[in-house]
Scaffold this motif. Structure first.
Motif, mmCIF file in Angstrom:
data_model
loop_
_atom_site.group_PDB
_atom_site.id
_atom_site.type_symbol
_atom_site.label_atom_id
_atom_site.label_comp_id
_atom_site.label_asym_id
_atom_site.label_seq_id
_atom_site.Cartn_x
_atom_site.Cartn_y
_atom_site.Cartn_z
ATOM 1 N N GLY A 20 28.818 1.160 20.871
ATOM 2 C CA GLY A 20 28.725 1.093 19.132
ATOM 3 C C GLY A 20 29.983 1.375 18.516
ATOM 4 O O GLY A 20 30.163 2.300 17.921
ATOM 5 N N ASN A 23 31.000 0.768 11.694
ATOM 6 C CA ASN A 23 31.930 1.314 10.709
ATOM 7 C C ASN A 23 32.458 2.603 10.997
ATOM 8 O O ASN A 23 33.303 3.073 10.375
ATOM 9 N N MET A 24 31.769 3.402 11.766
ATOM 10 C CA MET A 24 32.427 4.539 12.134
ATOM 11 C C MET A 24 33.130 4.658 13.253
ATOM 12 O O MET A 24 34.106 5.223 13.749
ATOM 13 N N ASN A 46 29.223 -3.496 22.447
ATOM 14 C CA ASN A 46 28.227 -3.300 21.067
ATOM 15 C C ASN A 46 26.922 -3.795 21.591
ATOM 16 O O ASN A 46 26.540 -3.960 22.956
ATOM 17 N N SER A 47 26.125 -4.225 20.827
ATOM 18 C CA SER A 47 24.761 -4.746 21.031
ATOM 19 C C SER A 47 24.860 -6.291 21.840
ATOM 20 O O SER A 47 23.755 -6.500 22.523
ATOM 21 N N SER A 51 29.906 -9.659 19.988
ATOM 22 C CA SER A 51 30.136 -8.435 19.109
ATOM 23 C C SER A 51 31.017 -7.552 19.788
ATOM 24 O O SER A 51 32.200 -6.869 19.095
ATOM 25 N N GLY A 80 28.480 5.360 19.060
ATOM 26 C CA GLY A 80 28.602 5.199 17.621
ATOM 27 C C GLY A 80 27.281 4.302 17.222
ATOM 28 O O GLY A 80 27.515 3.588 16.142
ATOM 29 N N VAL A 81 26.142 4.500 17.809
ATOM 30 C CA VAL A 81 25.026 3.657 17.466
ATOM 31 C C VAL A 81 24.429 4.746 16.282
ATOM 32 O O VAL A 81 24.926 5.761 15.902
ATOM 33 N N LYS A 82 23.233 3.911 15.603
ATOM 34 C CA LYS A 82 22.665 4.694 14.735
ATOM 35 C C LYS A 82 21.992 5.975 14.914
ATOM 36 O O LYS A 82 21.541 5.919 16.212
ATOM 37 N N PRO A 83 21.702 6.936 14.057
ATOM 38 C CA PRO A 83 21.033 8.279 14.832
ATOM 39 C C PRO A 83 19.722 8.013 15.488
ATOM 40 O O PRO A 83 19.414 8.633 16.443
ATOM 41 N N GLN A 85 18.797 5.818 17.188
ATOM 42 C CA GLN A 85 19.032 5.107 18.627
ATOM 43 C C GLN A 85 19.568 6.110 19.627
ATOM 44 O O GLN A 85 19.676 5.853 20.840
ATOM 45 N N LEU A 106 28.504 10.551 17.291
ATOM 46 C CA LEU A 106 28.905 10.614 15.885
ATOM 47 C C LEU A 106 27.886 10.826 14.898
ATOM 48 O O LEU A 106 28.261 10.525 13.516
ATOM 49 N N ALA A 107 26.854 10.868 15.639
ATOM 50 C CA ALA A 107 25.324 10.623 14.724
ATOM 51 C C ALA A 107 25.148 11.814 13.882
ATOM 52 O O ALA A 107 25.337 12.942 14.309
ATOM 53 N N ALA A 108 24.821 11.451 12.610
ATOM 54 C CA ALA A 108 24.238 12.623 11.667
ATOM 55 C C ALA A 108 22.706 12.933 12.186
ATOM 56 O O ALA A 108 21.994 12.137 12.330
ATOM 57 N N PRO A 130 32.392 12.575 11.671
ATOM 58 C CA PRO A 130 33.826 12.033 11.064
ATOM 59 C C PRO A 130 33.526 11.477 9.795
ATOM 60 O O PRO A 130 32.501 11.049 9.342
HETATM 61 N N1 LIG Z 1 29.676 5.446 8.373
HETATM 62 C C1 LIG Z 1 30.021 6.348 8.202
HETATM 63 O O1 LIG Z 1 30.510 6.772 7.195
HETATM 64 C C2 LIG Z 1 29.502 7.597 9.182
HETATM 65 C C3 LIG Z 1 29.984 8.900 8.874
HETATM 66 C C4 LIG Z 1 29.881 9.871 9.760
HETATM 67 C C5 LIG Z 1 28.819 9.354 11.004
HETATM 68 N N2 LIG Z 1 28.442 8.076 11.078
HETATM 69 C C6 LIG Z 1 27.607 8.095 12.154
HETATM 70 O O2 LIG Z 1 28.033 6.957 13.046
HETATM 71 C C7 LIG Z 1 27.106 6.413 13.763
HETATM 72 C C8 LIG Z 1 27.195 4.728 13.472
HETATM 73 O O3 LIG Z 1 27.107 4.504 12.071
HETATM 74 P P1 LIG Z 1 27.692 3.178 11.425
HETATM 75 O O4 LIG Z 1 27.720 3.253 9.994
HETATM 76 O O5 LIG Z 1 29.047 3.024 12.216
HETATM 77 O O6 LIG Z 1 26.720 1.968 11.943
HETATM 78 P P2 LIG Z 1 27.161 0.488 12.307
HETATM 79 O O7 LIG Z 1 28.389 0.077 11.344
HETATM 80 O O8 LIG Z 1 25.759 -0.245 12.030
HETATM 81 O O9 LIG Z 1 27.524 0.402 13.751
HETATM 82 C C9 LIG Z 1 26.836 0.572 14.783
HETATM 83 C C10 LIG Z 1 27.356 -0.038 15.983
HETATM 84 O O10 LIG Z 1 26.432 0.384 17.010
HETATM 85 C C11 LIG Z 1 26.262 -0.814 17.736
HETATM 86 N N3 LIG Z 1 24.829 -0.834 18.413
HETATM 87 C C12 LIG Z 1 23.488 -1.232 17.906
HETATM 88 N N4 LIG Z 1 22.837 -1.137 19.128
HETATM 89 C C13 LIG Z 1 23.453 -0.912 20.129
HETATM 90 C C14 LIG Z 1 23.079 -0.940 21.385
HETATM 91 N N5 LIG Z 1 21.883 -0.944 21.871
HETATM 92 N N6 LIG Z 1 23.916 -0.924 22.491
HETATM 93 C C15 LIG Z 1 25.208 -0.646 22.057
HETATM 94 N N7 LIG Z 1 25.826 -1.032 20.680
HETATM 95 C C16 LIG Z 1 24.602 -0.920 19.890
HETATM 96 C C17 LIG Z 1 26.401 -2.037 16.846
HETATM 97 O O11 LIG Z 1 26.757 -3.077 17.351
HETATM 98 P P3 LIG Z 1 26.723 -4.809 16.942
HETATM 99 O O12 LIG Z 1 27.472 -4.726 15.734
HETATM 100 O O13 LIG Z 1 26.654 -5.566 17.832
HETATM 101 O O14 LIG Z 1 25.059 -4.787 16.178
HETATM 102 C C18 LIG Z 1 27.505 -1.451 16.071
HETATM 103 O O15 LIG Z 1 28.656 -1.797 16.511
HETATM 104 C C19 LIG Z 1 25.732 6.935 12.882
HETATM 105 O O16 LIG Z 1 24.995 7.478 13.969
HETATM 106 C C20 LIG Z 1 26.011 7.702 11.686
HETATM 107 O O17 LIG Z 1 25.354 8.718 11.430
HETATM 108 C C21 LIG Z 1 28.730 7.320 10.219
#
Ligand SMILES: NC(=O)c1ccc[n+]([C@@H]2O[C@H](COP(=O)([O-])OP(=O)(O)OC[C@H]3O[C@@H](n4cnc5c(N)ncnc54)[C@H](OP(=O)(O)O)[C@@H]3O)[C@@H](O)[C@H]2O)c1
Length: 279
Positions: A20, A23-24, A46-47, A51, A80-83, A85, A106-108, A130
């Motif tokens: 994953g 964005n993070m 990634n998924s 990707s 780096g997937v959603k919490p 997951q 990285l998950a909240a 982060p």
């Molecule tokens: N964004 C922030 O500012 C921030 C800050 C601190 C912590 N976080 C944490 O970071 C984590 C990710 O958040 P995000 O904002 O980066 O989300 P995001 O941009 O949606 O990224 C999620 C990633 O996970 C991949 N993914 C989804 N399902 C998958 C699977 N089954 N196998 C492999 N990869 C998979 C997605 O791939 P595809 O692109 O191919 O769908 C995507 O690259 C979360 O747990 C969040 O709590 C985020």
């Protein structure tokens, strides 16, 4: 403190699987590269393969053909997937996860206890919180250490985050305040920058100059505090002349309750984090 019998590599030779890179996960990869990780050793899954290739190409790392390929021989596995997951994903990869691999979440809202419970006993897990500016070396990351992580394994994680900006060890109790003061605060600061720029445009400046001035002012004010150690209130008073423009601006700032609004926004983020964790 625990010490390991197995050898933990340096950042330049560590094999990193990123499940994953969104964005993070992307900024985490960028800060690891700045700390010495090598693109050929960082494998993104990634998924979909398409990707993975897109993300790896943008980051200058390697696209894995499959999740299994990314995990093979990994020293560190970044989730780096959603919490929602994370726990299911740990169950899915438990059998393929190399025994010595440190899992870095990285998950909240997903606790160390929950992650450790989803893996065979004794697996090293580190939780991180982060903020996205780590991609340019100006972010913050809070690290929480699981029960089975050795000093050497934790040292590798700290080294990989050494170019993030600020990297500190925190407790899971502190993570909610950390989200309010760093992770989510980034977006609040962007909203403030946007509104300050819009007003500068309304006052007659061209947008690119308005944006440049606002960004430089925010960066400069933060740098003064960081480099001198002066308290923000003291620095503020030093630029406030009796009966002057700044005194007027600050009086309006207080009349509009901006200070309270920002405190409420930070509290809302921390409260949401507590709710996501169930406390
Ligand atoms: N964004 C922030 O500012 C921030 C800050 C601190 C912590 N976080 C944490 O970071 C984590 C990710 O958040 P995000 O904002 O980066 O989300 P995001 O941009 O949606 O990224 C999620 C990633 O996970 C991949 N993914 C989804 N399902 C998958 C699977 N089954 N196998 C492999 N990869 C998979 C997605 O791939 P595809 O692109 O191919 O769908 C995507 O690259 C979360 O747990 C969040 O709590 C985020």
């Amino acid at each position: 403190m625990t010490s390991s019998a197995t050898t933990v590599p340096a950042p330049s030779t560590a094999r990193v699987a990123v499940i994953g890179a969104g964005n993070m996960g992307g900024p985490v990869v960028r800060t690891f590269l700045a700390a010495g990780a090598r693109g050929e050793n960082v494998h993104v899954a990634n998924s979909t393969p398409g990707s993975s290739e897109r993300a790896a190409g943008e980051l200058g790392v390697t696209a894995a053909a499959s999740r299994s390929e990314a995990l093979a021989g990994a020293d560190l596995v970044v989730l780096g997937v959603k919490p929602y997951q994370v726990i299911d994903l740990l169950g899915e990869i438990a059998d393929e996860l190399p025994v010595q691999a440190v899992v870095l979440s990285l998950a909240a809202g997903v606790t160390l206890e929950a992650m450790e419970g989803a893996l065979p006993a004794g697996r090293p897990v580190v939780r991180s919180m982060p903020s996205t500016p780590i991609a340019v070396g100006e972010g913050a990351v809070g690290l929480m250490r699981g029960t089975s992580v050795t000093d050497e394994q934790y040292g590798l994680v700290e080294e990989l985050f050494s170019r993030a900006g600020v990297a500190v060890t925190i407790t899971e109790d502190q993570v909610h305040a950390f989200i309010g003061a760093a992770g989510s605060l980034v977006a609040v600061v962007y909203a403030l920058l946007e509104s300050m720029t819009d007003e500068a445009v309304r006052q007659g400046l061209k947008r690119d100059l308005a944006a440049q001035l606002v960004q430089q002012t925010v960066r400069g004010a933060a740098t003064v505090l960081t480099e001198t150690g002066v308290h923000a209130a003291v620095a503020k008073n030093a630029v406030t002349s009796p009966g002057g423009t700044t005194a007027e601006a600050l009086a309006e700032f207080e009349r509009q309750g901006v200070r309270g609004s920002i405190a409420s926004a930070m509290q809302a983020a921390a409260d949401r984090s507590r709710a996501m964790t169930g406390n």
